[in-house]
Design a protein around this motif. Sequence first.
Motif, PDB file in Angstrom:
ATOM      1  N   LEU A 121       0.549  -1.496  -0.592  1.00 26.28           N
ATOM      2  CA  LEU A 121       0.372  -0.348   0.097  1.00 26.28           C
ATOM      3  C   LEU A 121       0.833   1.276   0.110  1.00 26.28           C
ATOM      4  O   LEU A 121       0.529   2.390  -0.840  1.00 26.28           O
ATOM      5  N   CYS A 122       1.852   1.201  -0.048  1.00 26.10           N
ATOM      6  CA  CYS A 122       2.716   2.093   0.873  1.00 26.10           C
ATOM      7  C   CYS A 122       3.878   2.796  -1.008  1.00 26.10           C
ATOM      8  O   CYS A 122       4.305   3.307  -0.515  1.00 26.10           O
ATOM      9  N   TYR A 249      -6.112  -4.481  -5.708  1.00 26.65           N
ATOM     10  CA  TYR A 249      -5.408  -4.457  -5.780  1.00 26.65           C
ATOM     11  C   TYR A 249      -4.210  -3.396  -7.244  1.00 26.65           C
ATOM     12  O   TYR A 249      -4.174  -2.313  -7.684  1.00 26.65           O
ATOM     13  N   MET A 250      -5.158  -3.920  -8.003  1.00 25.99           N
ATOM     14  CA  MET A 250      -4.754  -3.535  -9.748  1.00 25.99           C
ATOM     15  C   MET A 250      -6.121  -1.827  -9.615  1.00 25.99           C
ATOM     16  O   MET A 250      -5.071  -1.075 -10.653  1.00 25.99           O
ATOM     17  N   TYR A 251      -6.934  -1.953  -9.551  1.00 24.38           N
ATOM     18  CA  TYR A 251      -7.754  -0.895  -9.273  1.00 24.38           C
ATOM     19  C   TYR A 251      -6.867   0.178  -8.782  1.00 24.38           C
ATOM     20  O   TYR A 251      -6.833   1.916  -9.029  1.00 24.38           O
ATOM     21  N   TYR A 252      -6.299  -0.455  -7.660  1.00 28.67           N
ATOM     22  CA  TYR A 252      -5.392   0.804  -6.417  1.00 28.67           C
ATOM     23  C   TYR A 252      -4.677   1.231  -7.107  1.00 28.67           C
ATOM     24  O   TYR A 252      -4.271   2.477  -7.143  1.00 28.67           O
ATOM     25  N   LYS A 260      -3.061  -0.015 -15.609  1.00 26.35           N
ATOM     26  CA  LYS A 260      -4.062   0.265 -16.605  1.00 26.35           C
ATOM     27  C   LYS A 260      -4.965  -0.254 -16.462  1.00 26.35           C
ATOM     28  O   LYS A 260      -5.081  -1.851 -17.044  1.00 26.35           O
ATOM     29  N   GLU A 261      -6.639  -0.260 -15.986  1.00 22.28           N
ATOM     30  CA  GLU A 261      -7.108  -1.723 -15.685  1.00 22.28           C
ATOM     31  C   GLU A 261      -7.524  -2.232 -16.494  1.00 22.28           C
ATOM     32  O   GLU A 261      -8.231  -1.382 -17.342  1.00 22.28           O
TER      33      GLU A 261
END
Length: 306
Positions: A121-122, A249-252, A260-261
Motif C-alpha cells: 500500500l505504501c 490492488y490492480m484498481y488501487y 491501466k485496469e
Amino acid sequence: MAAAAVSLFSAKSITAIPKLKPFLFDFHVSPPFSLSFAVAANTTTNFTLWSRKPRRNPTAPAAAMLFPQNPVFSDTCAAIISGSIALSVLRLWQETAKRGLFDQKLNRKLVHISIGLVFMLCWPLYSSGYRGAILAAITPGVNIMRMILIGSGLWKDEATVKSMSRCGDYRELLKGPLYYATTITLACAFYWRTSPIAIAAICNLCAGDGFADIVGRQFGGQKLPYNKNKSIAGSVAMAIAGFFTSVGYMYYFSYFGYIKESTEIVFGFLIVSLASALVESLPVSTELDDNLTVTLTSILVGSLVF
C-alpha cells in the motif's frame, strides 16, 4: 431500431427540405442514443437521450510522492515511513503472540497476510524511477538479513520466532519467512508497481496462501485425493483470496496511473491464482515450502499471461 430510423430520416428526409438544407451540415446518432447536429457550420447542439456514467480516469492523480520537487529526499522519507508502518504491524502481531491472544498458527498467518499487503500500500509514496524501486526494496531486504541472523541463532529474538514459526523453532525462519521476505524484495526491485506480476506474486503469497491455511483448518474436513495434508476448502479459499486481492490492488495502482485496469489483466490474475492454488495443493509444496513454490508459480505463469 430507433437509431436506424433516425439515421434514415436524417439522411434523406431532412436534407430534402430546401429551406433547411443550407443550415444542416451534420446530423448523426452516436451510441448510446446521443443526437448531435450542427447549425450554420459553427454551432453544435447535442441531445442525449440516455448515457452511462463515465468511467473514472485511471491516470489521475499521477503520483502520491511526499515531495515531488525533491525526489531523493521524498524517496528517503517514503522508505522511512513504509518501513515504520511495516514494523509497527509486525510489532502488533508480536505483542498478540506474546500475550497469547490468538492461536500461534493463526497469529503466524495473520503476520503472513498483513505485512506484505500493508507494505505494498505504501508503494505510491515512491518516485517512478529505478531509485524508488530500490529504496522500496530496502525494507524487505533488511528483513532478509533479520531472518538469516535470527534463523542461524546469531540474533536472539523470541518475539519474532514465536510470531513467525510453526513450532517455536528459530531455524524455521530460514525457510518460509526468508522466502517471504525475498519474494517481496524481488517484486520491488525487478517488477515494481507497474507490473501485474508483482501484484500477483505478493497477493497470492500473502492473501492466497494465508487464507488457504486459515480456512483449511476451520473447514478442511474433506481432503484432496492426491494430498491428505491439504483440503478442498483451503485450495478454493486460496484461489479466491489471491484473485480478489490481486484485482483490488490492480484498481488501487490504476488510480495512481501505474497500471491501466483491463479485463485482460483480470483474466490473467484468475489464471495465476488458479495455478498457484493448484501448485500449493501438491505434495511438492509441503516438501519444499509453499512460500517458495507459490512465488515461483506466480512469477512463471504471470510472465506467460501478462
